[in-house]
Design a protein around this motif. Structure first.
Motif, PDB file in Angstrom:
ATOM      1  N   PRO A 149       0.836  -1.211   0.000  1.00  0.00           N
ATOM      2  CA  PRO A 149       0.000   0.000   0.000  1.00  0.00           C
ATOM      3  C   PRO A 149       0.865   1.252   0.000  1.00  0.00           C
ATOM      4  CG  PRO A 149       0.145  -0.912   2.209  1.00  0.00           C
ATOM      5  CD  PRO A 149       0.848  -1.886   1.308  1.00  0.00           C
ATOM      6  N   LYS A 150       0.397   2.254  -0.707  1.00  0.00           N
ATOM      7  CA  LYS A 150       1.097   3.559  -0.667  1.00  0.00           C
ATOM      8  C   LYS A 150       0.292   4.448   0.276  1.00  0.00           C
ATOM      9  CE  LYS A 150       3.497   3.495  -5.041  1.00  0.00           C
ATOM     10  NZ  LYS A 150       2.963   2.229  -5.593  1.00  0.00           N
ATOM     11  N   LEU A 151       0.626   4.349   1.566  1.00  0.00           N
ATOM     12  CA  LEU A 151      -0.168   5.081   2.549  1.00  0.00           C
ATOM     13  C   LEU A 151       0.215   6.561   2.531  1.00  0.00           C
ATOM     14  CD1 LEU A 151      -0.217   2.568   5.545  1.00  0.00           C
ATOM     15  CD2 LEU A 151      -1.782   2.744   3.622  1.00  0.00           C
ATOM     16  N   LYS A 152      -0.782   7.399   2.712  1.00  0.00           N
ATOM     17  CA  LYS A 152      -0.530   8.845   2.606  1.00  0.00           C
ATOM     18  C   LYS A 152      -1.410   9.602   3.616  1.00  0.00           C
ATOM     19  CE  LYS A 152      -3.979   9.277  -1.091  1.00  0.00           C
ATOM     20  NZ  LYS A 152      -5.106   8.980  -0.286  1.00  0.00           N
ATOM     21  N   PRO A 153      -1.043  10.857   3.910  1.00  0.00           N
ATOM     22  CA  PRO A 153      -1.865  11.650   4.829  1.00  0.00           C
ATOM     23  C   PRO A 153      -3.295  11.770   4.307  1.00  0.00           C
ATOM     24  CG  PRO A 153       0.207  12.770   4.359  1.00  0.00           C
ATOM     25  CD  PRO A 153       0.130  11.616   3.423  1.00  0.00           C
ATOM     26  N   ALA A 154      -4.249  11.860   5.220  1.00  0.00           N
ATOM     27  CA  ALA A 154      -5.652  11.942   4.793  1.00  0.00           C
ATOM     28  C   ALA A 154      -6.510  12.468   5.932  1.00  0.00           C
ATOM     29  CB  ALA A 154      -6.140  10.545   4.394  1.00  0.00           C
ATOM     30  N   ILE A 155      -7.657  13.018   5.554  1.00  0.00           N
ATOM     31  CA  ILE A 155      -8.655  13.454   6.546  1.00  0.00           C
ATOM     32  C   ILE A 155      -9.961  12.767   6.153  1.00  0.00           C
ATOM     33  CG2 ILE A 155      -9.911  15.432   7.504  1.00  0.00           C
ATOM     34  CD1 ILE A 155      -7.586  17.210   6.650  1.00  0.00           C
ATOM     35  N   PHE A 156     -10.544  12.011   7.050  1.00  0.00           N
ATOM     36  CA  PHE A 156     -11.748  11.265   6.675  1.00  0.00           C
ATOM     37  C   PHE A 156     -12.586  10.937   7.909  1.00  0.00           C
ATOM     38  CE2 PHE A 156      -9.976   7.246   8.206  1.00  0.00           C
ATOM     39  CZ  PHE A 156      -8.622   7.522   8.178  1.00  0.00           C
ATOM     40  N   SER A 157     -13.832  10.484   7.642  1.00  0.00           N
ATOM     41  CA  SER A 157     -14.719  10.097   8.750  1.00  0.00           C
ATOM     42  C   SER A 157     -14.900   8.584   8.751  1.00  0.00           C
ATOM     43  CB  SER A 157     -16.080  10.762   8.582  1.00  0.00           C
ATOM     44  OG  SER A 157     -16.985  10.180   9.490  1.00  0.00           O
ATOM     45  N   LEU A 158     -14.960   8.023   9.939  1.00  0.00           N
ATOM     46  CA  LEU A 158     -15.177   6.566  10.058  1.00  0.00           C
ATOM     47  C   LEU A 158     -16.566   6.253  10.612  1.00  0.00           C
ATOM     48  CD1 LEU A 158     -12.007   4.730  11.423  1.00  0.00           C
ATOM     49  CD2 LEU A 158     -13.109   4.494   9.206  1.00  0.00           C
ATOM     50  N   GLU A 159     -17.405   7.247  10.640  1.00  0.00           N
ATOM     51  CA  GLU A 159     -18.738   7.037  11.222  1.00  0.00           C
ATOM     52  C   GLU A 159     -19.563   6.070  10.362  1.00  0.00           C
ATOM     53  OE1 GLU A 159     -19.752   9.978  13.489  1.00  0.00           O
ATOM     54  OE2 GLU A 159     -21.792   9.318  13.874  1.00  0.00           O
ATOM     55  N   GLY A 160     -20.194   5.110  10.978  1.00  0.00           N
ATOM     56  CA  GLY A 160     -21.021   4.138  10.256  1.00  0.00           C
ATOM     57  C   GLY A 160     -22.484   4.313  10.601  1.00  0.00           C
ATOM     58  N   PRO A 161     -23.359   3.410  10.122  1.00  0.00           N
ATOM     59  CA  PRO A 161     -24.800   3.544  10.361  1.00  0.00           C
ATOM     60  C   PRO A 161     -25.162   3.480  11.841  1.00  0.00           C
ATOM     61  CG  PRO A 161     -24.260   1.438   9.284  1.00  0.00           C
ATOM     62  CD  PRO A 161     -23.010   2.266   9.294  1.00  0.00           C
ATOM     63  N   SER A 162     -24.338   2.801  12.657  1.00  0.00           N
ATOM     64  CA  SER A 162     -24.644   2.730  14.103  1.00  0.00           C
ATOM     65  C   SER A 162     -23.724   3.643  14.899  1.00  0.00           C
ATOM     66  CB  SER A 162     -24.488   1.300  14.608  1.00  0.00           C
ATOM     67  OG  SER A 162     -25.180   0.407  13.799  1.00  0.00           O
ATOM     68  N   GLY A 163     -23.140   4.620  14.225  1.00  0.00           N
ATOM     69  CA  GLY A 163     -22.226   5.520  14.942  1.00  0.00           C
ATOM     70  C   GLY A 163     -20.797   5.074  14.749  1.00  0.00           C
ATOM     71  N   SER A 164     -19.978   5.324  15.754  1.00  0.00           N
ATOM     72  CA  SER A 164     -18.553   5.013  15.620  1.00  0.00           C
ATOM     73  C   SER A 164     -18.316   3.512  15.783  1.00  0.00           C
ATOM     74  CB  SER A 164     -17.782   5.778  16.683  1.00  0.00           C
ATOM     75  OG  SER A 164     -18.321   5.482  17.945  1.00  0.00           O
ATOM     76  N   SER A 165     -17.172   3.054  15.304  1.00  0.00           N
ATOM     77  CA  SER A 165     -16.808   1.636  15.440  1.00  0.00           C
ATOM     78  C   SER A 165     -15.500   1.520  16.209  1.00  0.00           C
ATOM     79  CB  SER A 165     -16.663   1.000  14.058  1.00  0.00           C
ATOM     80  OG  SER A 165     -15.833  -0.162  14.135  1.00  0.00           O
ATOM     81  N   VAL A 166     -15.547   0.742  17.289  1.00  0.00           N
ATOM     82  CA  VAL A 166     -14.350   0.503  18.109  1.00  0.00           C
ATOM     83  C   VAL A 166     -13.274  -0.168  17.253  1.00  0.00           C
ATOM     84  CG1 VAL A 166     -13.478  -0.864  20.065  1.00  0.00           C
ATOM     85  CG2 VAL A 166     -15.674   0.313  20.237  1.00  0.00           C
ATOM     86  N   GLY A 167     -13.655  -1.275  16.610  1.00  0.00           N
ATOM     87  CA  GLY A 167     -12.672  -2.067  15.872  1.00  0.00           C
ATOM     88  C   GLY A 167     -12.067  -1.311  14.704  1.00  0.00           C
ATOM     89  N   ALA A 168     -12.924  -0.598  13.928  1.00  0.00           N
ATOM     90  CA  ALA A 168     -12.417   0.124  12.758  1.00  0.00           C
ATOM     91  C   ALA A 168     -11.494   1.255  13.206  1.00  0.00           C
ATOM     92  CB  ALA A 168     -13.577   0.664  11.931  1.00  0.00           C
TER      93      ALA A 168
END
Ligand code: EPZ
Length: 419
Positions: A149-168
């Motif tokens: 993977p070519k990992l790079k800086p990013a700004i994003f949301s991880l919110e899902g249908p039930s709110g936040s995810s501990v595991g993700a």
């Protein structure tokens, strides 16, 4: 297969020590793989799920040695970028090796976890986190695959249908620690176990900041080994608080951390339990006169935890009046209801809401444990029921409660394990 035989009706009295949190230990064990030298973890609970994670760490090349409640993890030979189905299907949390593999080995092939008795538990948000960081993720033949993977800086949301995810949140955090630059995760989970992972990563040299639901990770070149003490298990503590309430007892919960349990304690107080902070824990006494029904809605932290929903169902089954529990995290997590009904509870289910009419008594019966927290709920009901309850399949309990029957016996419960 082991069973518990419980003779109910004894008010529990005495001191119950709380173990280290299972759900904090599991991601921290996986995160140890990111270090370049050995890590020592203290206050690690003796649980089947911890043994499963030890097997997973061995499989990927790490050395793990247990000495009483300490684990020493040497990650220097971590070099296997594959987690097979056979290991992941036994415990979903094995999926936590994905983040460290992507970050350190730049390669991962991790089995999808598959079905779960508490309902649908997808991993789309884990994948979304990796993709947001720039990884190309393939799902093929039941495996999540990432290659160079070519990992790079990013700004994003991880919110899902039930709110936040501990595991993700945990997996994405671990994947991001070595990125050159800054990754910002909005809609991140705020559970104490996630914060414990952040603290652990920072102790190893990471640069992670948390503000409300936003986590900012400033990439570093490497992480070093450290010594870390696992936080107390708030779900175990809550379970024993319910044991005090349901048996009309008086228990001192030693080593619990009340700031992690605010909503739980406030619900217990509403029901009629006196919860008094004492040095090193909390004293929980049942005050009969103030008993009242309540309404609960499970939510991500700091809301009411889904992992205490089943245990509260047992307590509310014996609490005067009509209570409701709405499950917003796992709408199908009501396997305990049918078993509690067999003991005389009056519970009706409509969609994800259980309506519970308190009865005066539950009766002992043979019941079947279906998952970890449902099993705890059955033990609690059995402690309060008239007569004898046989609880089958208690291996579910051994996954997440350290020495449950010993801790209960020590405060007066009549409970024994039979093989
Ligand atoms: C953790 O599971 C805990 N497990 C669970 O504890 C706990 O019930 C759960 O968090 C919620 O608090 C561990 O910490 C090892 P999530 P996790 O991702 O991380 C949805 C116990 O009894 N979701 O926070 O798997 C998901 O379906 C256990 O000890 C997606 O939609 O839970 C759920 O509705 C069982 N997509 C919600 O988010 C995803 O990719 C929260 O799940 C991931 C999750």
């Amino acid at each position: 297969m082991d069973q518990f035989i419980v003779e109910g009706g004894v008010p529990l009295r005495g001191v119950v020590p709380i173990s280290g949190a299972k759900n904090a230990t599991l991601p921290i064990m996986a995160a140890s793989l990111l270090a370049n030298s050995p890590v020592t973890l203290r206050n690690v609970p003796a649980l089947m799920d911890i043994d499963s994670m030890m097997r997973m760490l061995h499989h990927v090349g790490a050395d793990v040695v247990r000495d009483k409640d300490s684990l020493v993890i040497d990650p220097t030979r971590f070099n296997v970028a594959e987690a097979p189905y056979d290991l992941v299907r036994k415990m979903r949390a094995s999926f936590y090796v994905l983040g460290p593999m992507v970050a350190k080995l730049k390669k991962a092939k991790v089995s999808l976890p598959g079905g779960c008795v508490i309902g649908r538990r997808p991993v789309d948000l884990h994948i979304k986190g990796l993709e947001a960081l720039g990884a190309k993720v393939k799902v093929e033949g039941g495996y999540v695959i990432v290659d160079k993977p070519k990992l790079k800086p990013a700004i994003f949301s991880l919110e899902g249908p039930s709110g936040s995810s501990v595991g993700a949140t945990c997996n994405t955090l671990m994947a991001a620690v070595f990125i050159e630059g800054r990754a910002v995760i909005h809609g991140a989970a705020k559970e104490p176990e996630v914060m414990a992972l952040v603290d652990f990563l920072n102790e190893m040299g990471a640069k992670i900041e948390v503000q409300d639901s936003t986590i900012t990770i400033e990439g570093v070149k490497e992480l070093h080994g450290t010594e870390h003490t696992i936080i107390p298990d708030r779900i175990e503590a809550g379970t024993y608080m319910v044991a005090a309430a349901i048996t009309r007892g008086d228990l001192t919960i030693k080593g619990c951390h009340l700031p992690h349990m605010e909503v739980v304690v406030s619900k217990l107080r509403e029901i009629g339990l006196e919860v008094e902070p004492v040095v090193g824990g909390a004293r929980c006494r049942f005050a009969n006169s103030r008993q009242s029904a309540i309404n609960i809605r499970t939510l991500p932290y700091p809301g009411f935890p889904t992992d205490l929903q089943a245990q509260f169902s047992s307590l509310l089954a014996l609490t005067k009046g009509e209570s409701t529990i709405t499950e917003t995290i796992y709408p199908e997590r009501f396997m305990h209801v049918a078993e509690l009904s067999r003991m005389g509870a009056e519970i009706s289910l409509y969609r994800a809401t259980a309506t519970i009419c308190g009865v005066d008594k539950l009766q002992g019966a043979p019941v079947m444990a279906t998952d970890l927290r449902a099993s705890a709920a059955l033990v609690l009901a059995a402690l309060a029921a008239e007569g004898k309850t046989e609880i089958l399949r208690v291996y579910h309990i051994d996954r997440g409660y350290e020495r449950l029957e010993k801790k209960l016996e020590a405060v007066g419960a009549r409970i024994r394990r039979v093989g």
